[in-house]
Design an enzyme around this catalytic site. Structure first.
Site, PDB file in Angstrom:
ATOM      1  N   GLY A   1      32.319  36.908  27.521  1.00 15.92           N
ATOM      2  CA  GLY A   1      30.870  37.030  27.368  1.00 15.92           C
ATOM      3  C   GLY A   1      30.208  37.485  28.657  1.00 15.92           C
ATOM      4  O   GLY A   1      29.299  38.334  28.641  1.00 15.92           O
TER       5      GLY A   1
ATOM      6  N   ARG B   1      36.860  59.545  37.614  1.00 15.11           N
ATOM      7  CA  ARG B   1      36.861  58.711  36.407  1.00 15.11           C
ATOM      8  C   ARG B   1      35.758  57.652  36.480  1.00 15.11           C
ATOM      9  O   ARG B   1      35.065  57.399  35.495  1.00 15.11           O
ATOM     10  CB  ARG B   1      38.232  58.044  36.244  1.00 15.11           C
TER      11      ARG B   1
ATOM     12  N   CYS C   1      32.951  32.096  32.708  1.00 13.24           N
ATOM     13  CA  CYS C   1      32.557  31.350  31.508  1.00 13.24           C
ATOM     14  C   CYS C   1      33.833  30.761  30.914  1.00 13.24           C
ATOM     15  O   CYS C   1      34.828  30.623  31.630  1.00 13.24           O
ATOM     16  CB  CYS C   1      31.762  32.223  30.529  1.00 13.24           C
ATOM     17  N   GLY C   2      33.829  30.443  29.637  1.00 11.99           N
ATOM     18  CA  GLY C   2      35.034  29.850  29.056  1.00 11.99           C
ATOM     19  C   GLY C   2      36.194  30.824  29.048  1.00 11.99           C
ATOM     20  O   GLY C   2      37.315  30.487  29.412  1.00 11.99           O
ATOM     21  N   THR C   3      35.904  32.048  28.629  1.00 13.06           N
ATOM     22  CA  THR C   3      36.941  33.083  28.532  1.00 13.06           C
ATOM     23  C   THR C   3      36.785  34.209  29.552  1.00 13.06           C
ATOM     24  O   THR C   3      37.724  34.972  29.774  1.00 13.06           O
ATOM     25  CB  THR C   3      36.888  33.750  27.147  1.00 13.06           C
ATOM     26  N   GLY C   4      35.593  34.380  30.074  1.00 14.24           N
ATOM     27  CA  GLY C   4      35.280  35.525  30.931  1.00 14.24           C
ATOM     28  C   GLY C   4      34.761  36.710  30.122  1.00 14.24           C
ATOM     29  O   GLY C   4      34.198  37.659  30.676  1.00 14.24           O
TER      30      GLY C   4
ATOM     31  N   ARG D   1      42.055  60.470  42.517  1.00 11.94           N
ATOM     32  CA  ARG D   1      41.894  60.806  41.094  1.00 11.94           C
ATOM     33  C   ARG D   1      41.035  59.778  40.343  1.00 11.94           C
ATOM     34  O   ARG D   1      40.519  60.081  39.259  1.00 11.94           O
ATOM     35  CB  ARG D   1      43.263  60.933  40.422  1.00 11.94           C
ATOM     36  N   HIS D   2      40.857  58.603  40.930  1.00 15.25           N
ATOM     37  CA  HIS D   2      40.058  57.563  40.269  1.00 15.25           C
ATOM     38  C   HIS D   2      38.554  57.761  40.479  1.00 15.25           C
ATOM     39  O   HIS D   2      37.734  57.227  39.739  1.00 15.25           O
ATOM     40  CB  HIS D   2      40.475  56.180  40.759  1.00 15.25           C
TER      41      HIS D   2
ATOM     42  N   ASP E   1      28.550  29.708  33.297  1.00 15.76           N
ATOM     43  CA  ASP E   1      27.832  28.894  32.315  1.00 15.76           C
ATOM     44  C   ASP E   1      28.446  27.491  32.403  1.00 15.76           C
ATOM     45  O   ASP E   1      29.199  27.210  33.346  1.00 15.76           O
ATOM     46  CB  ASP E   1      27.893  29.513  30.905  1.00 15.76           C
ATOM     47  N   HIS E   2      28.132  26.624  31.437  1.00 21.02           N
ATOM     48  CA  HIS E   2      28.668  25.252  31.488  1.00 21.02           C
ATOM     49  C   HIS E   2      30.203  25.251  31.424  1.00 21.02           C
ATOM     50  O   HIS E   2      30.851  24.410  32.040  1.00 21.02           O
ATOM     51  CB  HIS E   2      28.088  24.422  30.335  1.00 21.02           C
TER      52      HIS E   2
ATOM     53  N   HIS F   1      41.567  50.858  41.001  1.00 21.62           N
ATOM     54  CA  HIS F   1      41.361  51.982  40.088  1.00 21.62           C
ATOM     55  C   HIS F   1      39.949  52.065  39.521  1.00 21.62           C
ATOM     56  O   HIS F   1      39.476  53.152  39.203  1.00 21.62           O
ATOM     57  CB  HIS F   1      42.359  51.916  38.919  1.00 21.62           C
TER      58      HIS F   1
ATOM     59  N   ARG G   1      38.685  28.362  30.893  1.00 21.75           N
ATOM     60  CA  ARG G   1      39.544  27.795  29.851  1.00 21.75           C
ATOM     61  C   ARG G   1      40.845  28.593  29.700  1.00 21.75           C
ATOM     62  O   ARG G   1      41.679  28.260  28.870  1.00 21.75           O
ATOM     63  CB  ARG G   1      38.795  27.778  28.514  1.00 21.75           C
TER      64      ARG G   1
END
Ligand code: RB5
Length: 147
Positions: free
Chosen positions: A70, A136, A65-68, A132-133, A8-9, A98, A109
């Site tokens: 969303g 899961r 994005c800003g935080t990842g 084993r993964h 995003d922006h 895993h 950010r």
């Protein structure tokens, strides 16, 4: 292997860098936008990248994005997607080893260029461990088929 990349922006500045990092590693890359840093809604680009990855077996994505957060929340709504929100080398490595993640998400950010490069390295070079993964991950994917 093909990589689909979107932002995003708030992730736009780093998106170009990520595209270059992936190209330098020899991957085919499709930049799914946006084309400018004008304000946009991250679910629109999460959906574009996630649908492309889900439609093409073996392909992967990177969403910024800003935080990842969303981006990962939105991308994981699409069937077939295991989008991992990562903040460092170790989480990006384990996302592949895993969780067999097919989309890497992080925040412009939150993470600097050096950390981003290390996450791209871990995500693009680490194979799924299986064993084993395997069961899961199958259980995660079976959740898509429940009401
Ligand atoms: C945009 O301001 C910001 O909310 C977005 O980039 C992302 O961090 C959301 O999870």
């Amino acid at each position: 292997m093909k990589y689909y990349v979107g932002s995003d922006h708030a992730g736009f500045a780093v998106k170009g860098l990520v595209v270059e990092m992936l190209k330098n590693r020899g991957f085919e890359v499709e930049d799914m936008g946006p084309d400018t840093d004008e304000r946009v809604d991250y679910p629109d680009f999460a959906e574009k990248v996630a649908r492309a990855v889900a439609a093409e077996k073996g392909s992967r994505g990177v969403l910024i994005c800003g935080t990842g957060l969303g981006m990962s929340i939105a991308a994981n709504k699409i069937d077939g997607i295991r989008a991992a929100h990562c903040q460092d080398f170790y989480t990006a490595q384990m996302a592949r080893a895993h969780n067999d993640a097919n989309i890497l998400c992080f925040g412009e950010r939150v993470s600097g260029a050096g950390v981003i490069e290390s996450m791209i390295h871990a995500f693009t070079t680490t194979p799924f461990e299986g064993g084993r993964h395997e069961g899961r991950v199958e259980k995660i994917m079976a959740l898509e088929k429940r009401d």
